[in-house]
Design a protein around this motif. Structure first.
Motif, PDB file in Angstrom:
ATOM      1  N   GLY A  76      38.896  32.490  17.379  1.00  0.00           N
ATOM      2  CA  GLY A  76      39.470  32.805  18.680  1.00  0.00           C
ATOM      3  C   GLY A  76      38.452  32.778  19.803  1.00  0.00           C
ATOM      4  O   GLY A  76      37.363  32.210  19.679  1.00  0.00           O
ATOM      5  N   GLN A  77      38.814  33.398  20.916  1.00  0.00           N
ATOM      6  CA  GLN A  77      37.971  33.393  22.098  1.00  0.00           C
ATOM      7  C   GLN A  77      37.817  34.803  22.673  1.00  0.00           C
ATOM      8  O   GLN A  77      38.716  35.636  22.555  1.00  0.00           O
ATOM      9  CB  GLN A  77      38.572  32.495  23.187  1.00  0.00           C
ATOM     10  CG  GLN A  77      38.705  31.039  22.788  1.00  0.00           C
ATOM     11  CD  GLN A  77      39.267  30.194  23.915  1.00  0.00           C
ATOM     12  OE1 GLN A  77      39.527  30.680  25.024  1.00  0.00           O
ATOM     13  NE2 GLN A  77      39.479  28.907  23.644  1.00  0.00           N
TER      14      GLN A  77
ATOM     15  N   ASP B 291      36.101  37.508  11.042  1.00  0.00           N
ATOM     16  CA  ASP B 291      36.699  36.804  12.176  1.00  0.00           C
ATOM     17  C   ASP B 291      37.514  37.816  12.972  1.00  0.00           C
ATOM     18  O   ASP B 291      38.736  37.896  12.850  1.00  0.00           O
ATOM     19  CB  ASP B 291      37.580  35.657  11.679  1.00  0.00           C
ATOM     20  CG  ASP B 291      38.247  34.896  12.822  1.00  0.00           C
ATOM     21  OD1 ASP B 291      37.763  35.001  13.970  1.00  0.00           O
ATOM     22  OD2 ASP B 291      39.256  34.222  12.570  1.00  0.00           O
ATOM     23  N   GLU B 292      36.835  38.601  13.788  1.00  0.00           N
ATOM     24  CA  GLU B 292      37.501  39.699  14.498  1.00  0.00           C
ATOM     25  C   GLU B 292      38.629  39.231  15.416  1.00  0.00           C
ATOM     26  O   GLU B 292      39.653  39.903  15.550  1.00  0.00           O
ATOM     27  CB  GLU B 292      36.476  40.483  15.341  1.00  0.00           C
ATOM     28  CG  GLU B 292      35.472  41.275  14.514  1.00  0.00           C
ATOM     29  CD  GLU B 292      34.181  40.518  14.289  1.00  0.00           C
ATOM     30  OE1 GLU B 292      33.164  41.155  13.988  1.00  0.00           O
ATOM     31  OE2 GLU B 292      34.198  39.270  14.405  1.00  0.00           O
ATOM     32  N   THR B 293      38.458  38.074  16.050  1.00  0.00           N
ATOM     33  CA  THR B 293      39.449  37.628  17.030  1.00  0.00           C
ATOM     34  C   THR B 293      40.739  37.127  16.395  1.00  0.00           C
ATOM     35  O   THR B 293      41.783  37.090  17.055  1.00  0.00           O
ATOM     36  CB  THR B 293      38.886  36.496  17.901  1.00  0.00           C
ATOM     37  OG1 THR B 293      38.576  35.371  17.070  1.00  0.00           O
ATOM     38  CG2 THR B 293      37.632  36.956  18.644  1.00  0.00           C
TER      39      THR B 293
ATOM     40  N   LYS C 250      43.195  34.515  21.943  1.00  0.00           N
ATOM     41  CA  LYS C 250      42.436  34.431  23.199  1.00  0.00           C
ATOM     42  C   LYS C 250      42.457  35.820  23.845  1.00  0.00           C
ATOM     43  O   LYS C 250      43.497  36.272  24.307  1.00  0.00           O
ATOM     44  CB  LYS C 250      43.063  33.412  24.153  1.00  0.00           C
ATOM     45  CG  LYS C 250      42.726  31.970  23.849  1.00  0.00           C
ATOM     46  CD  LYS C 250      43.240  31.075  24.977  1.00  0.00           C
ATOM     47  CE  LYS C 250      42.890  29.613  24.710  1.00  0.00           C
ATOM     48  NZ  LYS C 250      43.364  28.730  25.816  1.00  0.00           N
ATOM     49  N   ILE C 251      41.304  36.447  23.857  1.00  0.00           N
ATOM     50  CA  ILE C 251      41.192  37.811  24.381  1.00  0.00           C
ATOM     51  C   ILE C 251      40.253  37.783  25.584  1.00  0.00           C
ATOM     52  O   ILE C 251      39.105  37.350  25.479  1.00  0.00           O
ATOM     53  CB  ILE C 251      40.644  38.767  23.317  1.00  0.00           C
ATOM     54  CG1 ILE C 251      41.495  38.697  22.043  1.00  0.00           C
ATOM     55  CG2 ILE C 251      40.575  40.194  23.855  1.00  0.00           C
ATOM     56  CD1 ILE C 251      40.870  39.390  20.849  1.00  0.00           C
ATOM     57  N   ALA C 252      40.740  38.238  26.729  1.00  0.00           N
ATOM     58  CA  ALA C 252      39.912  38.325  27.928  1.00  0.00           C
ATOM     59  C   ALA C 252      39.606  39.785  28.211  1.00  0.00           C
ATOM     60  O   ALA C 252      40.227  40.690  27.651  1.00  0.00           O
ATOM     61  CB  ALA C 252      40.625  37.685  29.121  1.00  0.00           C
ATOM     62  N   GLY C 253      38.647  40.012  29.078  1.00  0.00           N
ATOM     63  CA  GLY C 253      38.330  41.393  29.415  1.00  0.00           C
ATOM     64  C   GLY C 253      37.228  41.478  30.448  1.00  0.00           C
ATOM     65  O   GLY C 253      36.583  40.488  30.789  1.00  0.00           O
TER      66      GLY C 253
END
Length: 316
Positions: free
Chosen positions: A102-103, A226-228, A232-235
């Motif tokens: 992921g991202q 693989d935590e994500t 797609k996680i923003a912050g």
């Protein structure tokens, strides 16, 4: 004849007024315009050019004709394209690193009206009626005696400090949670961490607000999980030496930027919750975090699809 003369005068007057209005609309204002800026996946890459000197030497050859100028520019562009390369935004050497599916996207705000980039009246008027933009007096953002050089220097220094703090907090976090993070030989890993070299590469972004995302990105690259989970996680949020996630500016615009670039989840500092409630873009899920422990736990929960226990922003 008099009627034609009157029409001619009205036409001239209309043209003069139009020119005056155009000139007034181009006049600089004492306002700052902000809008959603670019986002970047801290687990991804950034393109850099290794041919800056080569491009310069090509352009310096031009001195005679306009056509020669254009030819030199074209050659410089081609040279830069050929030698451009991609490097990791977070580069870690001296220890094994891992990839994520992921991202983790940092978010930014683009500003006009800051020192060196005055906002014209027309742009300010347009932005005033656009809900995706914000308009505010310059003194809210910076002091009136700030020079363009001072403004850039301050932003660069804040970003450098944020990156240094993020590296230290991330390494300390991994050291303190080595076993639960899945590092099989904890003692060996901790020893390697002490000598690992962490470099962060990203241009044209200033300020401290990407600190939390840098910290999460470093932790993710140092751990095998693989935590994500492909999400797609923003912050956004500053990171303090004790792992506290701090309040930042422009969060409503940053949420819009995250949604625009495909993020479905957003991590917000608890201190910004009063600005988050009622302004969350459709399709974006926002969770509140106070510390890097909260933020990392939120990333794992999102990656595993177990978000029911996460805290959402609420007005106190």
């Amino acid at each position: 004849m008099r009627r034609n003369l009157g029409r001619h005068r009205r036409l001239v007057l209309t043209c003069v007024l139009a020119v005056v209005m155009l000139l007034l609309s181009l006049q600089p204002t004492a306002l700052v315009i902000e809008l959603p800026g670019p986002t970047a996946d801290v687990l991804g890459t950034v393109e850099v050019s290794a041919s800056a000197s080569g491009a310069k030497s090509v352009s310096e050859k031009e001195s005679k004709k306009e056509s020669a100028k254009e030819s030199a520019k074209d050659s410089a562009t081609k040279t830069a394209t050929k030698t451009a390369t991609k490097i990791d935004i977070i580069s870690i050497s001296g220890i094994r690193t891992y990839k994520q599916k992921g991202q983790l996207r940092l978010v930014t705000v683009s500003s006009t009206g800051v020192p060196g980039y005055p906002a014209p009246a027309a742009a300010a008027l347009w932005a005033w009626f656009d809900p995706r933009m914000a308009v505010m007096p310059q003194e809210v953002v910076y002091s009136v005696d700030t020079t363009p050089q001072d403004f850039k220097k301050e932003g660069d220094e804040e970003m450098t400090t944020a990156q240094d703090t993020a590296s230290k907090v991330a390494v300390e976090y991994v050291k303190n949670h080595a076993q639960e993070l899945g590092l099989s030989d904890s003692a060996s890993s901790i020893s390697a961490l002490s000598s690992a070299k962490i470099q962060l590469h990203i241009d044209d972004i200033g300020g401290p607000s990407a600190g939390m995302m840098y910290t999460l990105g470093i932790i993710a690259k140092l751990t095998p999980a693989d935590e994500t989970g492909g999400q797609k996680i923003a912050g956004t949020g500053t990171i303090e030496k004790d792992g506290t996630v701090g309040r930042i500016g422009g969060i409503q615009l940053k949420m819009l930027g995250a949604q625009r670039d495909g993020a479905r989840y957003f991590l917000a500092p608890e201190g910004n919750c009063d600005e988050v409630v009622g302004h969350i873009p459709p399709g974006l899920e926002v969770y509140s975090v106070k510390t890097i422990d909260d933020a990392y736990a939120a990333v794992k929960a999102i990656g595993s699809g177990q978000v029911s226990g996460l805290t959402r922003c609420a007005v106190k």
